[in-house]
Structure formats: C-alpha cells, structure tokens
Design an enzyme around this catalytic site. Structure first.
Site, PDB file in Angstrom:
ATOM      1  N   THR A 139       0.491  -1.184   0.108  1.00  0.00           N
ATOM      2  CA  THR A 139      -0.054  -0.050  -0.198  1.00  0.00           C
ATOM      3  C   THR A 139       0.618   1.102   0.239  1.00  0.00           C
ATOM      4  OG1 THR A 139      -1.595   1.184   1.512  1.00  0.00           O
ATOM      5  CG2 THR A 139      -0.138  -0.568   2.463  1.00  0.00           C
ATOM      6  N   ASP A 140       0.321   2.457  -0.994  1.00  0.00           N
ATOM      7  CA  ASP A 140       0.799   3.569  -0.330  1.00  0.00           C
ATOM      8  C   ASP A 140       0.965   3.947   1.078  1.00  0.00           C
ATOM      9  OD1 ASP A 140      -1.948   4.291   0.162  1.00  0.00           O
ATOM     10  OD2 ASP A 140      -1.551   5.485  -2.030  1.00  0.00           O
ATOM     11  N   GLU A 141       0.097   3.969   2.068  1.00  0.00           N
ATOM     12  CA  GLU A 141      -0.079   3.914   3.139  1.00  0.00           C
ATOM     13  C   GLU A 141       1.330   3.837   4.196  1.00  0.00           C
ATOM     14  OE1 GLU A 141      -2.893   3.165   5.289  1.00  0.00           O
ATOM     15  OE2 GLU A 141      -4.698   3.368   3.683  1.00  0.00           O
TER      16      GLU A 141
ATOM     17  N   TYR B 183      -1.724  -0.774  11.102  1.00  0.00           N
ATOM     18  CA  TYR B 183      -1.529  -1.064   9.967  1.00  0.00           C
ATOM     19  C   TYR B 183      -0.484  -0.814   8.469  1.00  0.00           C
ATOM     20  CZ  TYR B 183      -3.306  -1.423   4.960  1.00  0.00           C
ATOM     21  OH  TYR B 183      -3.049  -2.170   3.188  1.00  0.00           O
TER      22      TYR B 183
ATOM     23  N   LYS C 124       2.040  -3.093   6.696  1.00  0.00           N
ATOM     24  CA  LYS C 124       2.996  -3.423   5.473  1.00  0.00           C
ATOM     25  C   LYS C 124       3.693  -2.875   5.616  1.00  0.00           C
ATOM     26  CE  LYS C 124       0.161  -4.646   3.169  1.00  0.00           C
ATOM     27  NZ  LYS C 124      -0.181  -6.246   2.716  1.00  0.00           N
TER      28      LYS C 124
HETATM   29  P1  NAD Z   1      -9.814  -7.489   2.135  1.00  0.00           P
HETATM   30  O1  NAD Z   1      -9.870  -7.227   3.349  1.00  0.00           O
HETATM   31  O2  NAD Z   1     -11.312  -7.441   1.455  1.00  0.00           O
HETATM   32  O3  NAD Z   1      -9.201  -8.992   2.360  1.00  0.00           O
HETATM   33  C1  NAD Z   1      -8.525  -9.883   2.496  1.00  0.00           C
HETATM   34  C2  NAD Z   1      -8.589 -11.461   2.513  1.00  0.00           C
HETATM   35  O4  NAD Z   1      -7.573 -12.081   3.152  1.00  0.00           O
HETATM   36  C3  NAD Z   1      -9.709 -11.896   3.027  1.00  0.00           C
HETATM   37  O5  NAD Z   1     -10.152 -12.401   2.095  1.00  0.00           O
HETATM   38  C4  NAD Z   1      -8.914 -12.716   4.154  1.00  0.00           C
HETATM   39  O6  NAD Z   1      -9.689 -13.832   4.141  1.00  0.00           O
HETATM   40  C5  NAD Z   1      -8.070 -13.382   3.108  1.00  0.00           C
HETATM   41  N1  NAD Z   1      -6.987 -13.189   5.339  1.00  0.00           N
HETATM   42  C6  NAD Z   1      -6.327 -12.299   6.267  1.00  0.00           C
HETATM   43  N2  NAD Z   1      -5.742 -12.874   6.426  1.00  0.00           N
HETATM   44  C7  NAD Z   1      -5.635 -14.405   6.415  1.00  0.00           C
HETATM   45  C8  NAD Z   1      -4.727 -15.469   6.623  1.00  0.00           C
HETATM   46  N3  NAD Z   1      -3.748 -15.120   7.763  1.00  0.00           N
HETATM   47  N4  NAD Z   1      -3.995 -16.815   6.005  1.00  0.00           N
HETATM   48  C9  NAD Z   1      -5.194 -16.636   4.670  1.00  0.00           C
HETATM   49  N5  NAD Z   1      -6.138 -15.717   4.392  1.00  0.00           N
HETATM   50  C10 NAD Z   1      -6.552 -14.048   5.425  1.00  0.00           C
HETATM   51  O7  NAD Z   1      -8.209  -6.146   1.284  1.00  0.00           O
HETATM   52  P2  NAD Z   1      -7.990  -6.208   0.784  1.00  0.00           P
HETATM   53  O8  NAD Z   1      -8.497  -4.443   0.622  1.00  0.00           O
HETATM   54  O9  NAD Z   1      -9.267  -6.748  -0.597  1.00  0.00           O
HETATM   55  O10 NAD Z   1      -6.988  -5.864   0.338  1.00  0.00           O
HETATM   56  C11 NAD Z   1      -5.843  -6.756  -0.069  1.00  0.00           C
HETATM   57  C12 NAD Z   1      -4.698  -6.347  -0.248  1.00  0.00           C
HETATM   58  O11 NAD Z   1      -4.157  -5.321  -0.738  1.00  0.00           O
HETATM   59  C13 NAD Z   1      -4.336  -5.978   1.288  1.00  0.00           C
HETATM   60  O12 NAD Z   1      -2.640  -6.708   1.468  1.00  0.00           O
HETATM   61  C14 NAD Z   1      -3.549  -4.896   1.180  1.00  0.00           C
HETATM   62  O13 NAD Z   1      -3.036  -4.205   2.451  1.00  0.00           O
HETATM   63  C15 NAD Z   1      -3.808  -4.226   0.392  1.00  0.00           C
HETATM   64  N6  NAD Z   1      -4.298  -2.914  -0.454  1.00  0.00           N
HETATM   65  C16 NAD Z   1      -5.229  -2.595  -0.823  1.00  0.00           C
HETATM   66  C17 NAD Z   1      -6.066  -1.518  -0.260  1.00  0.00           C
HETATM   67  C18 NAD Z   1      -6.933  -1.076  -0.832  1.00  0.00           C
HETATM   68  O14 NAD Z   1      -7.535   0.296  -0.657  1.00  0.00           O
HETATM   69  N7  NAD Z   1      -7.985  -2.166  -0.153  1.00  0.00           N
HETATM   70  C19 NAD Z   1      -4.749  -0.369  -1.306  1.00  0.00           C
HETATM   71  C20 NAD Z   1      -4.076  -0.687  -1.574  1.00  0.00           C
HETATM   72  C21 NAD Z   1      -3.238  -1.487  -0.858  1.00  0.00           C
HETATM   73  P1  TYD Z   2     -10.854   3.731   3.918  1.00  0.00           P
HETATM   74  O1  TYD Z   2     -11.849   3.458   3.323  1.00  0.00           O
HETATM   75  O2  TYD Z   2     -10.845   3.505   5.581  1.00  0.00           O
HETATM   76  O3  TYD Z   2      -9.634   3.460   3.809  1.00  0.00           O
HETATM   77  P2  TYD Z   2      -7.832   4.182   4.130  1.00  0.00           P
HETATM   78  O4  TYD Z   2      -8.257   4.124   5.709  1.00  0.00           O
HETATM   79  O5  TYD Z   2      -7.187   3.370   4.070  1.00  0.00           O
HETATM   80  O6  TYD Z   2      -7.613   5.403   3.575  1.00  0.00           O
HETATM   81  O7  TYD Z   2     -10.714   5.914   4.470  1.00  0.00           O
HETATM   82  C1  TYD Z   2     -10.733   6.283   3.157  1.00  0.00           C
HETATM   83  C2  TYD Z   2     -11.511   7.614   4.105  1.00  0.00           C
HETATM   84  O8  TYD Z   2     -12.650   7.955   4.416  1.00  0.00           O
HETATM   85  C3  TYD Z   2      -9.960   7.931   4.969  1.00  0.00           C
HETATM   86  O9  TYD Z   2      -9.371   8.861   5.288  1.00  0.00           O
HETATM   87  C4  TYD Z   2     -10.872   8.004   6.079  1.00  0.00           C
HETATM   88  C5  TYD Z   2     -12.063   8.699   5.412  1.00  0.00           C
HETATM   89  N1  TYD Z   2     -13.635   8.035   6.480  1.00  0.00           N
HETATM   90  C6  TYD Z   2     -14.260   8.324   6.835  1.00  0.00           C
HETATM   91  O10 TYD Z   2     -14.807   9.609   7.091  1.00  0.00           O
HETATM   92  N2  TYD Z   2     -15.529   7.959   6.951  1.00  0.00           N
HETATM   93  C7  TYD Z   2     -15.926   6.113   7.349  1.00  0.00           C
HETATM   94  O11 TYD Z   2     -16.977   6.225   8.182  1.00  0.00           O
HETATM   95  C8  TYD Z   2     -15.042   5.219   6.705  1.00  0.00           C
HETATM   96  C9  TYD Z   2     -14.355   4.372   6.734  1.00  0.00           C
HETATM   97  C10 TYD Z   2     -13.485   6.108   6.277  1.00  0.00           C
END
Ligand code: NAD
Ligand code: TYD
Length: 371
Positions: free
Chosen positions: A134-136, A160, A164
């Site tokens: 992630t960019d975080e 988090y 990562k």
């Molecule tokens: P998500 O929370 O929707 O899905 C995570 C999945 O991992 C779930 O299916 C869960 O059951 C599985 N999981 C969790 N713990 C596990 C374990 N111990 N063993 C096996 N499976 C396990 O997450 P996402 O949003 O799909 O994110 C996927 C990846 O992308 C993550 O690594 C996250 O850090 C990264 N990422 C997400 C975003 C975003 O915007 N959602 C942005 C940048 C990077």
């Molecule tokens: P989120 O979707 O949780 O992603 P991330 O924290 O990984 O960026 O949140 C996106 C942005 O929205 C973040 O600045 C937090 C804000 N946010 C709210 O303002 N209200 C909400 O209920 C949630 C879940 C997030």
C-alpha cells in the site's frame, strides 16, 4: 502457462484479481488460499468457481506446512500475495491481528517459498513472489507536497501501515539475502465491486440505500488517490510480466479527491440514479433520502480517526515509463459501474452486513464515534 497461488483471493482486491486473471489467461491455473476471515467471502469467487483451472483452499498463510504442500502439489511458479488485515480503523482498536497476518504471515509465506523454490529447487529459475502493498507505508503528505514515488522514505503512521511496511522490508530482504525472485507493488485506495462495506466508498453507498448516516471523519478534507480495482489488477499483471526483480512499483489512480467531495459526488449520482430508474425506489423503499433526491442530508460529521493521515497521492512515473501502466478507468466511469454493482447485488452486501462485521461496527459506533 503460469500456475498461480493467490493468497487472500476471497477478499476485495484478491477476488477481482482472480476474475481478471482467469478472464485474460484462461489457460493458466489459479489456486486461491484464504482463511475466510470476516473480510473474506467465498461468494466473491462465484464467477470463477466452476472453472476447471481454479481451486480454492481455506487456510491460513501462517500454516507453512499447508503453503509448502500447495506450492509443491500444484507446481506453483507465481505467488501473488494479497492476504492481509486491511482496515486502518480495526488496526487502531486491535493491532495484534495485523502483526500476526501482515508480518508473521508474510514471513511464513516467504520461508515456505524459499524452501520449495530455492532449497528444493522447484521452479528455481522461473518463480515469482509478488507482494501487494500500500501507499500508506509512506506516511502522510501536506497539500503542496509532491506525490509518493518509489524512493520516498517509509514513514508509516497507523499499525496497519506499519505492519505492511514491515512485510515490504521482509520481502526485500528475502530477495537481497537469498535471491528469492520478488516484486512489490504499492498501491493507492481501490474501489469497485466486492468492496467490503466498512471502507469509505461501499459504506457510503450501502448506507444511502438503507437511509443511514454517512459518517465523515473530522473535517472531511483528507485526500485519497482512488483507483478502480480492475486497473490495479492490470498493474499487478504488468509488474509480474515486466517488473525488475527485487524492485517496487507504485500503482495509483491519478485521481485525488477529498473525502467530503467524494461523498457529495456519490450522493448526487445516487439521487440521479433513483430519479432516472423508478424501479430502484421499488427495490429500496427504505432509501427515503435518495428517493427524495436528498442523500446529502445523511452526511454526518463524526469524531476524527486517531492519527488520521491527511493526504495520499501516487506519482505514477516509474510504472508508466517502465511498465507502460496507466489506469484505463476514469473516476466517473468507475464509480458509476460500482454504484450499479451495489444496486444490483444487495443480497451480497446484505449478507455481509448481517455477519460479524455488523457486531463490530455497532460496538465502534456505540462508543466514541458520534459527534
Ligand atoms: P480485504 O480485507 O478485502 O481481504 C483480505 C483477504 O485476506 C480476505 O479474504 C481474508 O479472508 C484474507 N486473509 C486475512 N488474513 C488471512 C490469513 N491469515 N491467511 C489467509 N487469508 C487471510 O483486503 P483488500 O482490500 O482486498 O486488500 C488486499 C491487499 O491489498 C492487502 O494486502 C492490502 O494491504 C492491499 N491494499 C489494499 C488497498 C485497498 O484500497 N483496499 C490499497 C492498497 C493495498
Ligand atoms: P478507508 O476507506 O477506511 O481507507 P484508508 O483509511 O485505507 O484510506 O478510508 C478512506 C478515507 O475516508 C480515510 O481518510 C478515512 C475516511 N473515512 C470517513 O471519513 N468515514 C468513514 O466512515 C470511513 C470508513 C472512512
């Protein structure tokens, strides 16, 4: 022909990636390993479940015996690692699971990959461990700061992001020390189908449909760089194909929005969808504000997230010049597709909201969040 092991393939991005891969490379084998935590949903894989080259295993990435067996039995040459705890708010209220899955789990996968691919020599010259991050990990930006690039120093702020960041370093170290063939992608906020409704965009969409408050943390002026999930899948595909071993690539949406603006935009689109399609009012009679064209009235400012990062933005120069990557979806087209998906798939998000997530969110909101 590749043989993939996709960890976390039943989650939001992982399942979209599996759909993308099977659509584009039907000759490849795709094995999913997922623990099915609260965020994992086997139904996310329904579109591919009958495909003969697809197989699902429920299990934990920390179970190295299982991972080693899968790598060997299926002669895996490409591991794409999505499995993680992914929600910042949960990492604040309960960081332990993030340390366990994101750090210990990633290390467990790296050890298993090293054992089978390097020590036992299976696919020794052809394997790839692709780590999805992630960019975080880069921390937060001020409004005028340049966007994150691959050389931006790591400065994670939430548990988090810190977990990562630790996993990114372990992946790098396994390349540098042992010669594991790794790549990493650091990506901005994704949106699209199958997005778990605890994250901002799906939460706002599903709350409009249930006429519930749309919680805005703090002043709502925090900025995120939104990327349509299928564009992320394409980016990972390019990194796997063309990325340099041991290197990292940032994948962004070139699409910065303040939270409050995005919520207003979604409200406006939703109001219009209800006006244009009277059948939505029949399907969602409880969406009183949207039916009246007044979803914006649901916006509710609440207490800010602790340690809330102000701005994320990705400089896509390296991935565009080295990989030829640019997002294909504009925010306008991507968000419309997303809204239509949620309007159609109420049984999916209804079931998700009824599960353990609902209990968690009720606990959060009954404590500190109301402002
Ligand atoms: P998500 O929370 O929707 O899905 C995570 C999945 O991992 C779930 O299916 C869960 O059951 C599985 N999981 C969790 N713990 C596990 C374990 N111990 N063993 C096996 N499976 C396990 O997450 P996402 O949003 O799909 O994110 C996927 C990846 O992308 C993550 O690594 C996250 O850090 C990264 N990422 C997400 C975003 C975003 O915007 N959602 C942005 C940048 C990077
Ligand atoms: P989120 O979707 O949780 O992603 P991330 O924290 O990984 O960026 O949140 C996106 C942005 O929205 C973040 O600045 C937090 C804000 N946010 C709210 O303002 N209200 C909400 O209920 C949630 C879940 C997030």
């Amino acid at each position: 022909m590749k043989r993939l092991l996709v960890t976390g393939g039943a989650g939001f991005i992982g399942s979209n990636f599996v759909h993308y891969w099977i659509d584009n490379y039907p000759e490849d084998t795709v094995i999913v390993l997922d623990a099915l935590t609260y965020a994992g949903n086997i139904e996310n894989l329904n579109p591919v479940k009958d495909n003969p080259s697809f197989k699902f295993y429920q299990g934990d990435i920390c179970d190295s015996v299982l991972v080693e067996a899968l790598l060997k039995e299926h002669q895996i040459d490409t591991l794409v690692h999505f499995a993680a705890e992914s929600h910042v708010d949960r990492s604040i209220s309960g960081p332990d699971a993030f340390i366990q899955t994101n750090i210990i789990g990633t290390h467990s996968l790296l050890k298993a990959a090293k054992k089978i691919w390097l020590d036992e020599g299976v696919n020794k010259e052809t394997h790839r461990f692709h780590h999805v991050s992630t960019d975080e990990v880069y921390g937060t930006l001020e409004p005028e700061d340049p966007a994150f690039c691959e050389s931006t120093p790591y400065a994670p702020n939430s548990p988090y992001a810190a977990s990562k960041a630790a996993s990114d370093h372990l992946v790098r170290a396994y390349h540098h020390t042992y010669g594991l063939r790794v790549t990493t992608s650091n990506c901005s906020n994704n949106y699209g189908p199958y997005h778990f409704p605890e994250k901002l965009i799906p939460l706002v969409v599903t709350n409009i449909l249930r006429d519930l408050p749309l919680p805005i943390y703090g002043d709502g002026k925090q900025i995120r760089d939104w990327l349509y999930v299928e564009d992320h899948a394409r980016g990972i595909d390019l990194v796997i194909k063309k990325g340099r071993l041991g290197d990292c690539y940032n994948i962004g949406g070139v699409n910065e929005w303040a939270n409050i603006d995005i919520v207003h935009f979604i409200c406006e689109l939703m109001n219009n969808l209800f006006i244009e399609n009277p059948k939505f009012a029949d399907k969602y009679p409880q969406a009183i504000s949207a039916i009246a064209g007044k979803s914006q009235e649901l916006i509710t400012y609440v207490q800010d997230r602790v340690g809330h990062d102000r701005r994320y933005a990705i400089n896509p120069k390296k991935s565009s010049s080295e990989l030829g990557y640019m997002p294909l979806e504009s925010f306008e087209t991507g968000i419309r597709k997303t809204l239509r998906w949620y309007l159609k798939n109420d049984s999916w998000w209804g079931a998700v909201m009824d599960g353990s997530y609902r209990k968690w969110i009720e606990k959060q909101y009954s404590s500190s969040r109301q402002g």
